[in-house]
Design a protein around this motif. Structure first.
Motif, PDB file in Angstrom:
ATOM      1  N   TRP A 345       0.846  -1.194   0.000  1.00 27.63           N
ATOM      2  CA  TRP A 345       0.000   0.000   0.000  1.00 27.63           C
ATOM      3  C   TRP A 345       0.883   1.246   0.000  1.00 27.63           C
ATOM      4  O   TRP A 345       1.367   1.684   1.024  1.00 27.63           O
ATOM      5  N   GLU A 364      -4.966   0.055   3.286  1.00 26.35           N
ATOM      6  CA  GLU A 364      -4.914  -1.167   4.090  1.00 26.35           C
ATOM      7  C   GLU A 364      -5.951  -2.153   3.581  1.00 26.35           C
ATOM      8  O   GLU A 364      -6.861  -1.787   2.832  1.00 26.35           O
ATOM      9  N   HIS A 366      -7.939  -3.822   5.592  1.00 23.12           N
ATOM     10  CA  HIS A 366      -8.967  -3.943   6.630  1.00 23.12           C
ATOM     11  C   HIS A 366      -8.978  -5.326   7.265  1.00 23.12           C
ATOM     12  O   HIS A 366     -10.004  -5.843   7.655  1.00 23.12           O
ATOM     13  N   GLY A 368      -5.714  -7.254   9.617  1.00 19.38           N
ATOM     14  CA  GLY A 368      -4.292  -7.266   9.939  1.00 19.38           C
ATOM     15  C   GLY A 368      -3.589  -8.539   9.537  1.00 19.38           C
ATOM     16  O   GLY A 368      -2.399  -8.521   9.178  1.00 19.38           O
ATOM     17  N   ASP A 371      -3.160  -8.404   5.713  1.00 19.16           N
ATOM     18  CA  ASP A 371      -2.119  -7.427   5.387  1.00 19.16           C
ATOM     19  C   ASP A 371      -0.719  -7.987   5.660  1.00 19.16           C
ATOM     20  O   ASP A 371       0.217  -7.722   4.909  1.00 19.16           O
ATOM     21  N   ASN A 420      -8.094  -6.769  14.589  1.00 12.82           N
ATOM     22  CA  ASN A 420      -7.420  -7.045  13.322  1.00 12.82           C
ATOM     23  C   ASN A 420      -8.164  -8.020  12.419  1.00 12.82           C
ATOM     24  O   ASN A 420      -7.703  -8.297  11.315  1.00 12.82           O
ATOM     25  N   SER A 424      -6.791  -3.229  10.150  1.00 14.77           N
ATOM     26  CA  SER A 424      -5.384  -3.597  10.019  1.00 14.77           C
ATOM     27  C   SER A 424      -4.514  -2.680  10.866  1.00 14.77           C
ATOM     28  O   SER A 424      -4.391  -1.488  10.573  1.00 14.77           O
ATOM     29  N   THR A 425      -3.919  -3.232  11.929  1.00 12.77           N
ATOM     30  CA  THR A 425      -3.045  -2.438  12.795  1.00 12.77           C
ATOM     31  C   THR A 425      -1.684  -3.088  13.020  1.00 12.77           C
ATOM     32  O   THR A 425      -0.761  -2.434  13.480  1.00 12.77           O
ATOM     33  N   ARG A 428       2.371  -1.758  11.881  1.00 15.37           N
ATOM     34  CA  ARG A 428       2.334  -0.373  11.414  1.00 15.37           C
ATOM     35  C   ARG A 428       2.857   0.566  12.503  1.00 15.37           C
ATOM     36  O   ARG A 428       2.172   0.853  13.479  1.00 15.37           O
ATOM     37  N   HIS A 431       0.710   3.496  13.826  1.00 11.47           N
ATOM     38  CA  HIS A 431      -0.646   3.201  14.300  1.00 11.47           C
ATOM     39  C   HIS A 431      -0.620   2.994  15.812  1.00 11.47           C
ATOM     40  O   HIS A 431       0.213   2.256  16.345  1.00 11.47           O
TER      41      HIS A 431
END
Length: 462
Positions: A345, A364, A366, A368, A371, A420, A424-425, A428, A431
């Motif tokens: 991304w 993201e 959406h 985790g 991702d 998650n 999505s965290t 990162r 975040h």
């Protein structure tokens, strides 16, 4: 009420709350200001964005590949300050690395993945930022009382974030409210970047003040402030009439349930272990279900269809299933290694064909777990699972030593794992939930010794 007057009264209220903070007698050093700054900015908006809102336009590139010079300087300076603080506290790096082997492996693999990233310089900067978050988290955990330090960071961030979000939503709508493309829908963002981030901040804020009331039930000091912030946080968690962060609302309810059930299980660690096991299986099952739903959507008449619609969501989960289906198809081109950390991304340079035709930029998946798979492949997923699974016994071992600290860690640990599933965290560095995740999973050797000493002292052993 005029907007300027409302803002002035809000600032006076925040100042008063910070003065009242002294009554909590939190055993934290002045160094806590630096991780607080990191957490506060990651919970709101980048420094460069705030400067622009205030009318300060600094020179420098803000392109997807080069990023903001201002924000890069901000995170770099805080990371260096964190390293200096840890050095002065004479922590042995080798012992810290040994205590957090799986997390170290994850960071090493993230660094290695730069070698096959299409945007290696971007990947490098994002890895450094993610590691910087870990450094500042260690500053918090190396305080004399890490439990108080974690609570202080979250609480003090909430002191200004929550009321300022309400004020911007009510009186400065160009900052606190976002509108749909056709102008018929709106969602609250407050001083955060999105309704989902605002929901996560409101959720963690409500939980920390509920925790404060629970452990200080007999102490009347700051009682009114705690209840006011619980009320304001739940108000923001509710969101606007047509745009609610259902993930944050659902996770908040689950977290409250876990929080109070843990109090009931206080005297029986075996029940706590079973609760952790059931929660872990539930998260894994839910993640598999949403992935299957993306690959082969369930019918509205199916059991899952009825569950989704009963929560007020459409069958695409606000378009998430479309995203998951497309990105999983692209991820299948490099399933083992992924595209490289931070290389998927990147503004409109993302690896999805439809991104160029969108009126907004998606940053993201959406989810985790998806991702992580996109960036680091199955190897990354395996290592992330190692980080999660290896953290469980560390959290459980804290219960006999300091129940309130363990309850805080376990509640936030499970909350972040649940978040998650549809947000999505993970990984990162910019975040707030990744920073919070690091706070609850990282182990500091001296911390474990201190907890043991406190446990022995409470039993009258000297």
């Amino acid at each position: 009420m005029p907007a300027q007057l409302a803002l002035f009264l809000c600032v006076l209220f925040i100042i008063g709350v910070f003065f009242a903070e002294q009554r909590r007698n939190a055993k934290v050093s002045r160094a806590i200001i630096w991780p607080l700054l990191w957490y506060a900015i990651t919970a709101s908006r980048p420094v460069g964005v705030w400067l622009t809102i205030w009318g300060i336009h600094l020179p420098g590139s803000v392109s997807p590949t080069e990023g903001s010079i201002v924000d890069r300087a901000f995170y770099s300076i805080l990371s260096i300050i964190g390293i200096v603080i840890l050095a002065r506290r004479q922590y042995k790096i080798g012992e810290i690395l040994k205590e957090n082997k799986w997390l170290c492996v994850l960071f090493v693999y993230m660094v290695i993945s730069i070698s096959w990233s299409n945007y290696p310089f971007v990947s490098l900067k994002r890895v450094i930022k993610s590691i910087g978050a870990a450094i500042l988290a260690l500053v918090v955990l190396s305080e004399v009382d890490p439990k108080e330090a974690i609570a202080t960071v979250i609480r003090r961030c909430a002191y200004f974030h929550i009321p300022l979000s309400i004020i911007t939503i009510k009186y400065f709508r160009h900052i606190g409210v976002q509108w749909g493309w056709y102008g018929t829908s709106k969602w609250w963002t407050g001083i955060a970047t999105s309704k989902n981030t605002l929901g996560q901040v409101a959720m963690t804020s409500a939980l920390i003040f509920i925790w404060e009331r629970s452990r200080h039930s007999g102490d009347k000091r700051n009682r009114i402030i705690d209840y006011v912030y619980i009320a304001m946080s739940i108000y923001l968690l509710k969101g606007s009439d047509n745009a609610v962060s259902m993930t944050s609302v659902s996770v908040f309810i689950i977290s409250c349930l876990v929080f109070f059930v843990l109090n009931w299980m206080k005297q029986d660690l075996r029940k706590v272990k079973r609760l952790m096991l059931v929660s872990g299986i539930s998260i894994l099952t839910l993640t598999l279900v949403v992935v299957l739903h993306a690959i082969q959507p369930f019918s509205e008449n199916s059991l899952m269809g009825h569950i989704i619609t009963s929560m007020g969501r459409d069958m695409t989960l606000s378009g998430r299933t479309y995203i998951w289906k497309d990105v999983l198809k692209i991820a299948s081109l490099s399933p083992i290694l992924g595209t490289g950390y931070g290389a998927f991304w990147i503004g409109r340079l993302a690896n999805i064909p439809w991104n160029a035709n969108m009126t907004w930029v998606l940053g993201e998946a959406h989810n985790g777990y998806i991702d992580t798979y996109l960036q680091l492949g199955w190897i990354g997923i395996f290592i992330l699972m190692g980080v999660i699974v290896s953290s469980i016994p560390k959290i459980l071992q804290t219960f006999p030593r300091d129940f309130e600290y363990a309850r805080l860690r376990m509640t936030f640990f499970l909350a972040i794992l649940f978040v998650n599933v549809t947000e999505s965290t993970f990984l990162r560095g910019d975040h707030n939930m990744w920073f919070l995740f690091l706070l609850v999973i990282l182990s500091v050797p001296r911390l474990e010794e201190d907890l043991l000493l406190k446990s022995l002292e409470s039993k009258g052993v000297h």
